[in-house]
Design an enzyme around this catalytic site. Structure first.
Site, short mmCIF file in Angstrom:
data_model
loop_
_atom_site.label_atom_id
_atom_site.label_comp_id
_atom_site.label_asym_id
_atom_site.label_seq_id
_atom_site.Cartn_x
_atom_site.Cartn_y
_atom_site.Cartn_z
N PRO A 159 -5.98 6.49 4.33
CA PRO A 159 -5.61 6.49 2.75
C PRO A 159 -3.94 6.50 2.47
O PRO A 159 -3.30 7.04 3.50
CB PRO A 159 -5.79 8.32 2.38
CG PRO A 159 -7.16 8.42 3.36
CD PRO A 159 -6.93 7.67 4.54
N PHE A 160 -3.64 6.27 1.38
CA PHE A 160 -2.06 6.28 1.04
C PHE A 160 -1.39 5.09 1.70
O PHE A 160 -0.13 5.40 2.02
CB PHE A 160 -1.40 7.69 0.95
CG PHE A 160 -2.19 8.56 0.16
CD1 PHE A 160 -2.47 8.61 -1.19
CD2 PHE A 160 -3.15 9.52 0.99
CE1 PHE A 160 -3.06 9.60 -1.93
CE2 PHE A 160 -3.73 10.58 0.18
CZ PHE A 160 -3.65 10.42 -1.19
N ARG A 161 -2.03 4.12 2.23
CA ARG A 161 -1.50 3.08 3.05
C ARG A 161 -0.78 3.72 4.30
O ARG A 161 0.15 2.97 4.85
CB ARG A 161 -0.29 2.22 2.26
CG ARG A 161 -0.81 1.98 0.80
CD ARG A 161 -1.76 1.02 1.08
NE ARG A 161 -2.08 0.44 -0.52
CZ ARG A 161 -3.33 -0.26 -0.82
NH1 ARG A 161 -4.15 -0.61 0.02
NH2 ARG A 161 -3.20 -0.66 -2.02
N LEU A 162 -1.34 4.73 4.86
CA LEU A 162 -0.94 5.32 5.98
C LEU A 162 -1.80 4.69 7.09
O LEU A 162 -2.49 5.49 7.88
CB LEU A 162 -0.61 6.84 6.02
CG LEU A 162 0.19 7.18 4.83
CD1 LEU A 162 0.48 8.72 5.02
CD2 LEU A 162 1.93 6.51 5.28
N HIS A 163 -1.75 3.42 7.14
CA HIS A 163 -2.88 2.70 8.07
C HIS A 163 -2.65 3.17 9.63
O HIS A 163 -1.50 3.55 10.10
CB HIS A 163 -2.90 1.30 7.96
CG HIS A 163 -3.18 0.92 6.49
ND1 HIS A 163 -4.06 1.45 5.67
CD2 HIS A 163 -2.53 0.17 5.80
CE1 HIS A 163 -4.11 1.00 4.34
NE2 HIS A 163 -2.88 0.11 4.32
#
Length: 222
Positions: free
Chosen positions: A197-201
């Site tokens: 989530p939230f581009r916190l890959h």
């Protein structure tokens, strides 16, 4: 005004809905990237609508111009990632000019991808023969028919060539044309990516020197 077909960025609610996807931390607890790749590929076989073994193959030509296309992975083991094609095609000529490539596997259903980099080498004649023999007869005839990547006047010309070669091989086995072969990518870098989530890959990369067996591993910032 025409409405954009590009989807908007996910909302907080969208991210919340996928919060549990790829949340298992133990999924990255591996020391062997080939084993981890095989695990991911096995999962993708059960979720992808078609061709879970599809991969983007990036090459450069003799002038250093990049190129990319989708091909199918046909084998993977400790030696590397194997695919097959026409040696006289554009990709075949580029592999000859610069025998180092990059691969990308993208499994949209899993929100995961794997990137591979490394030099290539041709498979043995025995390996090429064995895989060619496993293909459907029509596909084997197609390998004789196609002057891959060359200009084609029209579809009728292609179909006429198919009819000609089908008649030529009537009642006999279809051998492998010399120009049809395979290559194995000897990976020196393999990166695993999974959506969070939230581009916190999550990103996990394995590296090794060419010819070495041992891998180093480490996380990357998203």
């Amino acid at each position: 005004m025409t409405q954009s077909v590009i989807p908007p960025s996910p909302s907080r609610e969208d991210y919340a809905a996928q919060l549990e996807a790829n949340a298992d931390e133990s999924i990255f607890d591996r020391a062997d990237p080939i084993a981890l790749f095989t695990e991911w590929l096995d999962v993708a076989r059960g979720t992808e609508p078609n061709d879970p073994n599809a991969m983007a193959l990036a090459t450069v030509d003799a002038q250093g111009n990049p190129d990319v296309r989708m091909v199918l992975l046909k084998d993977v083991d400790a030696r590397g990632f194997t695919f097959y094609s026409n040696r006289e095609s554009a990709k075949g000529e580029q592999l000859q000019a610069c025998p180092s490539v990059a691969l990308l596997f993208h499994w949209k259903s899993l929100r995961r991808q794997v990137r591979v980099r490394g030099p290539i080498q041709p498979v043995s004649v025995e390996e090429a023969d064995a895989y060619f023999a496993s293909r459907a007869r029509e596909s084997r005839i197609g390998a004789w028919v196609s002057d891959q990547s060359r200009p084609l006047a029209d579809r009728q010309t292609l179909e006429a060539r198919v009819a000609e070669q089908t008649a030529h091989f009537d009642g006999q086995d279809v051998p492998r044309p010399e120009r049809w072969t395979g290559w194995r990518v000897n990976p020196v870098q393999i990166e695993f990516w999974r959506d969070r989530p939230f581009r916190l890959h999550d990103r996990l990369r394995f590296d090794r020197a060419l010819g070495e067996a041992d891998w180093s591993r480490g996380r990357l910032w998203p």
